[in-house]
Design a protein around this motif. Structure first.
Motif, PDB file in Angstrom:
ATOM      1  N   HIS A 133       4.501  15.293  -7.316  1.00 55.09           N
ATOM      2  CA  HIS A 133       5.096  14.735  -8.400  1.00 55.09           C
ATOM      3  C   HIS A 133       5.221  13.323  -8.420  1.00 55.09           C
ATOM      4  O   HIS A 133       4.907  12.330  -8.578  1.00 55.09           O
ATOM      5  CB  HIS A 133       6.343  15.676  -9.402  1.00 55.09           C
ATOM      6  N   THR A 134       5.356  12.993  -6.986  1.00 54.69           N
ATOM      7  CA  THR A 134       5.630  11.957  -6.109  1.00 54.69           C
ATOM      8  C   THR A 134       4.248  11.308  -6.219  1.00 54.69           C
ATOM      9  O   THR A 134       4.207   9.869  -6.309  1.00 54.69           O
ATOM     10  CB  THR A 134       6.452  11.986  -4.477  1.00 54.69           C
ATOM     11  N   ALA A 135       3.434  11.444  -5.322  1.00 59.35           N
ATOM     12  CA  ALA A 135       2.442  10.852  -5.100  1.00 59.35           C
ATOM     13  C   ALA A 135       1.204  10.981  -6.264  1.00 59.35           C
ATOM     14  O   ALA A 135       1.053   9.712  -6.243  1.00 59.35           O
ATOM     15  CB  ALA A 135       2.088  11.914  -4.365  1.00 59.35           C
ATOM     16  N   PHE A 136       1.050  11.571  -7.437  1.00 61.06           N
ATOM     17  CA  PHE A 136       0.327  11.326  -8.787  1.00 61.06           C
ATOM     18  C   PHE A 136       2.097   9.700  -9.206  1.00 61.06           C
ATOM     19  O   PHE A 136       1.338   8.661  -9.884  1.00 61.06           O
ATOM     20  CB  PHE A 136       1.015  12.295  -9.768  1.00 61.06           C
ATOM     21  N   ASN A 137       2.997   9.858  -9.048  1.00 59.54           N
ATOM     22  CA  ASN A 137       3.937   8.587  -9.629  1.00 59.54           C
ATOM     23  C   ASN A 137       3.634   7.349  -8.590  1.00 59.54           C
ATOM     24  O   ASN A 137       2.987   6.192  -9.017  1.00 59.54           O
ATOM     25  CB  ASN A 137       5.302   9.001  -9.113  1.00 59.54           C
ATOM     26  N   TRP A 138       3.186   7.399  -7.101  1.00 67.31           N
ATOM     27  CA  TRP A 138       2.811   6.171  -6.273  1.00 67.31           C
ATOM     28  C   TRP A 138       1.393   5.955  -6.192  1.00 67.31           C
ATOM     29  O   TRP A 138       1.087   4.573  -6.942  1.00 67.31           O
ATOM     30  CB  TRP A 138       3.415   6.690  -4.977  1.00 67.31           C
ATOM     31  N   PHE A 139       0.535   6.292  -7.180  1.00 65.63           N
ATOM     32  CA  PHE A 139      -0.764   6.344  -6.998  1.00 65.63           C
ATOM     33  C   PHE A 139      -0.823   5.636  -8.859  1.00 65.63           C
ATOM     34  O   PHE A 139      -1.282   4.592  -8.630  1.00 65.63           O
ATOM     35  CB  PHE A 139      -1.664   7.381  -7.724  1.00 65.63           C
ATOM     36  N   ALA A 152       0.664  -0.631  -0.292  1.00 67.33           N
ATOM     37  CA  ALA A 152       0.481   0.302   0.005  1.00 67.33           C
ATOM     38  C   ALA A 152       0.938   1.515  -0.291  1.00 67.33           C
ATOM     39  O   ALA A 152       2.009   0.994   0.505  1.00 67.33           O
ATOM     40  CB  ALA A 152      -1.051  -0.287   0.985  1.00 67.33           C
ATOM     41  N   VAL A 153       0.322   2.194  -0.453  1.00 64.59           N
ATOM     42  CA  VAL A 153       0.619   3.716  -0.571  1.00 64.59           C
ATOM     43  C   VAL A 153       0.116   4.597   0.805  1.00 64.59           C
ATOM     44  O   VAL A 153      -1.033   4.661   0.570  1.00 64.59           O
ATOM     45  CB  VAL A 153       1.542   3.880  -1.483  1.00 64.59           C
ATOM     46  N   LEU A 192      -1.962   0.938  -8.704  1.00 70.89           N
ATOM     47  CA  LEU A 192      -2.902   1.036  -8.941  1.00 70.89           C
ATOM     48  C   LEU A 192      -2.453  -0.011 -10.858  1.00 70.89           C
ATOM     49  O   LEU A 192      -3.259  -0.754 -10.785  1.00 70.89           O
ATOM     50  CB  LEU A 192      -3.759   2.216  -9.956  1.00 70.89           C
ATOM     51  N   THR A 193      -0.533   0.754 -11.486  1.00 74.89           N
ATOM     52  CA  THR A 193      -0.955  -0.374 -12.338  1.00 74.89           C
ATOM     53  C   THR A 193       0.822  -0.887 -12.277  1.00 74.89           C
ATOM     54  O   THR A 193       1.626   0.238 -13.104  1.00 74.89           O
ATOM     55  CB  THR A 193      -0.903   0.516 -14.226  1.00 74.89           C
ATOM     56  N   PRO A 194       0.992  -1.504 -11.530  1.00 72.51           N
ATOM     57  CA  PRO A 194       2.257  -1.650 -11.495  1.00 72.51           C
ATOM     58  C   PRO A 194       2.805  -2.741 -12.432  1.00 72.51           C
ATOM     59  O   PRO A 194       2.031  -2.872 -13.276  1.00 72.51           O
ATOM     60  CB  PRO A 194       2.330  -2.680  -9.698  1.00 72.51           C
ATOM     61  N   THR A 195       4.117  -2.475 -12.640  1.00 75.04           N
ATOM     62  CA  THR A 195       5.290  -3.355 -14.032  1.00 75.04           C
ATOM     63  C   THR A 195       5.223  -4.626 -13.259  1.00 75.04           C
ATOM     64  O   THR A 195       5.421  -5.521 -13.877  1.00 75.04           O
ATOM     65  CB  THR A 195       6.379  -2.439 -13.854  1.00 75.04           C
ATOM     66  N   ARG A 196       4.865  -4.540 -11.705  1.00 75.54           N
ATOM     67  CA  ARG A 196       5.507  -6.385 -10.992  1.00 75.54           C
ATOM     68  C   ARG A 196       4.284  -6.503 -10.032  1.00 75.54           C
ATOM     69  O   ARG A 196       3.963  -5.075  -9.641  1.00 75.54           O
ATOM     70  CB  ARG A 196       6.423  -6.495 -10.068  1.00 75.54           C
ATOM     71  N   GLY A 197       4.025  -7.530 -10.362  1.00 76.40           N
ATOM     72  CA  GLY A 197       2.548  -7.600  -9.298  1.00 76.40           C
ATOM     73  C   GLY A 197       1.175  -7.239  -8.975  1.00 76.40           C
ATOM     74  O   GLY A 197       1.475  -6.430 -10.448  1.00 76.40           O
ATOM     75  N   SER A 198       0.675  -7.779  -8.452  1.00 75.42           N
ATOM     76  CA  SER A 198      -0.752  -7.114  -8.223  1.00 75.42           C
ATOM     77  C   SER A 198      -0.507  -5.214  -8.010  1.00 75.42           C
ATOM     78  O   SER A 198      -0.325  -5.103  -7.801  1.00 75.42           O
ATOM     79  CB  SER A 198      -1.092  -8.087  -7.611  1.00 75.42           C
TER      80      SER A 198
END
Length: 228
Positions: free
Chosen positions: A107-113, A92-93, A117-123
């Motif tokens: 910028h960091t918050a948007f990147n984390w978001f 979680a974040v 929700l659409t990670p390159t690895r995992g769910s």
């Protein structure tokens, strides 16, 4: 005059169990369901409400609950000088006080978001954020503001005086501190009614009562303030 020691190690750690629900029971139920593993649905959750309604307590409680399960989570607040990149081991974040974020933090918050929700690895991961205003009223970049309003949005209600008294009583009991009605009403009538400030004041009173080996009375409150 002896100076009051401010290095207090007696404060209780935030937890969902120690949070006085009052009119916010649905919020706490939602967070308990997620942290207990009853659901790991990655639908974002956003909490909003005025200062002192318990947003930071709830986010810290979730962070602690995940940590006790051996789960890692990202943490970002307005006082975070340099946040790390999104980590693949996060479940979680957690983002607190989003209404205060500067351009870099947004910028960091948007990147984390996006990564959550659409990670390159995992769910997908959960996003739990909090701020003083509802999503549509936040003065943030459009892409972050709209995402904060995508999922579950809860407006936290401020406790009334009877509920604040119950919170103080519960917190005092947890510390083994006898808080009489006269002292409680003295504190509520003369100090900030923000719950965070009240909890900090209670920590100071607890420490000072132990330090001076005196019962918690109105004269002790006055003496502590004079010494501080």
């Amino acid at each position: 005059m002896k100076q009051l020691a401010l290095d207090i190690g007696l404060s209780t750690r935030p937890s969902l169990e120690s949070f006085f629900c009052g009119p916010n029971e649905d919020v706490v139920h939602h967070l308990r369901l997620w942290t207990s593993g009853g659901t790991r649905a990655p639908v974002p959750t956003y909490l909003w409400g005025e200062s002192g309604c318990g947003k930071t307590h709830l986010l810290q409680a979730v962070h602690m609950a995940l940590g006790e399960q051996g789960l890692a989570a990202g943490w970002l607040d307005a006082h975070t000088p340099r946040a790390p990149d999104f980590q693949d081991d996060w479940v979680a974040v957690l983002m607190d006080d989003v209404h205060l974020y500067n351009a870099e933090q947004q910028h960091t918050a948007f990147n984390w978001f996006v990564n959550a929700l659409t990670p390159t690895r995992g769910s997908p991961r959960w996003v739990l954020a909090a701020g003083q205003l509802p999503p549509a009223s936040l003065s943030l970049r459009d892409d972050l503001r709209t995402r904060l309003g995508w999922g579950h949005v809860f407006g936290l209600k401020v406790l009334d005086e009877a509920e604040r008294c119950a919170v103080l009583r519960q917190a005092a009991d947890a510390r083994g501190l006898l808080l009489g009605d006269e002292v409680m009403h003295y504190v509520l009538n003369r100090f900030s009614r923000d719950l965070g400030s009240l909890m900090q004041l209670l920590d100071h009173l607890d420490h000072y009562a132990l330090q001076t080996r005196r019962a918690l009375t109105i004269p002790l409150v006055r003496a502590m303030l004079e010494n501080e």
